[in-house]
Design a protein around this motif. Structure first.
Motif, short mmCIF file in Angstrom:
data_model
loop_
_atom_site.label_atom_id
_atom_site.label_comp_id
_atom_site.label_asym_id
_atom_site.label_seq_id
_atom_site.Cartn_x
_atom_site.Cartn_y
_atom_site.Cartn_z
N ARG A 125 0.86 -1.19 0.00
CA ARG A 125 0.00 0.00 0.00
C ARG A 125 0.89 1.23 0.00
NH1 ARG A 125 -3.32 -0.21 5.05
NH2 ARG A 125 -4.51 -1.74 3.88
N GLY A 165 -2.85 -3.90 -4.49
CA GLY A 165 -1.67 -4.16 -3.67
C GLY A 165 -0.75 -5.23 -4.23
N GLN A 188 -8.45 -6.82 -1.90
CA GLN A 188 -7.09 -6.62 -1.40
C GLN A 188 -6.19 -7.83 -1.67
OE1 GLN A 188 -5.82 -3.67 0.12
NE2 GLN A 188 -7.74 -2.97 -0.75
#
Length: 192
Positions: free
Chosen positions: A11, A41, A139
């Motif tokens: 990140r 990410g 994510q």
């Protein structure tokens, strides 16, 4: 205090010189023949192919593996429709926003198991571990591999600092600031 196990990949949080994150994002595509999902990410590599989207050619990227020279980190997926996923589903052509800056610092979680990193690791290099991302949050599951810390200049990431936050303690699942050591856009350097 035990750290929460919440992998999120890499990140972007600031620049190496301490200035605020300035987003040097470029748009890349993914080839429909690539059967690996790509999440927010995830580090990516140039694949050497091009996809045409809306009449324009974009260089394709694939999810990076440990040891690859990294083109950047996915920070966004451009939606095609209201039903588009927030990550790049396998075997689809999508446009990805990729942070390509070689001087960007990223936050990453230390993987579980092994010997957790301490602040003595600052300046050393490490690889990352690829794991499946979340189709719910979009994510990445990528984490810092605490078993590879060394001065070797061919490792993926360089540890720059420990994230000084109340919800973060040195130990398992600790959060660290790293820079891309094996960047497509910069020379590799040896850890100190």
């Amino acid at each position: 205090m035990a750290n929460a196990d919440t992998p999120f990949g890499l990140r972007p949080v600031s620049m190496l010189d301490g200035s605020p994150y300035s987003a040097s994002v470029r748009v890349f595509s993914t080839a429909s023949g690539d059967a690996t999902a790509i999440y927010l990410g995830d580090p990516v590599i140039l694949s050497g192919t091009v996809s045409t989207v809306n009449g324009r050619d974009y260089p394709d990227v694939d999810q990076a593996a440990t040891g690859n020279v990294i083109a950047g980190v996915v920070v966004g997926v451009i939606p095609e429709t209201d039903a588009s996923t927030i990550y790049r589903a396998a075997s689809t052509t999508r446009l990805l926003m990729v942070e390509t800056g070689a001087d960007v610092l990223f936050e990453i979680q230390d993987v579980s198991g092994g010997t957790a990193l301490t602040t003595a690791a600052i300046g050393l290099n490490c690889d990352f571990v690829v794991a499946a991302g979340s189709t719910t949050t979009g994510q990445s599951g990528v984490e810092l591999n605490n078993a590879t810390e060394a001065t070797t200049n061919t490792l993926d990431l360089q540890i720059v600092d420990f994230v000084p936050r109340a919800d973060n303690a040195a130990g398992e699942h600790g959060k660290w600031l790293v820079r891309i050591n094996r960047s497509q856009w910069a020379n590799q350097v040896a850890g100190i």
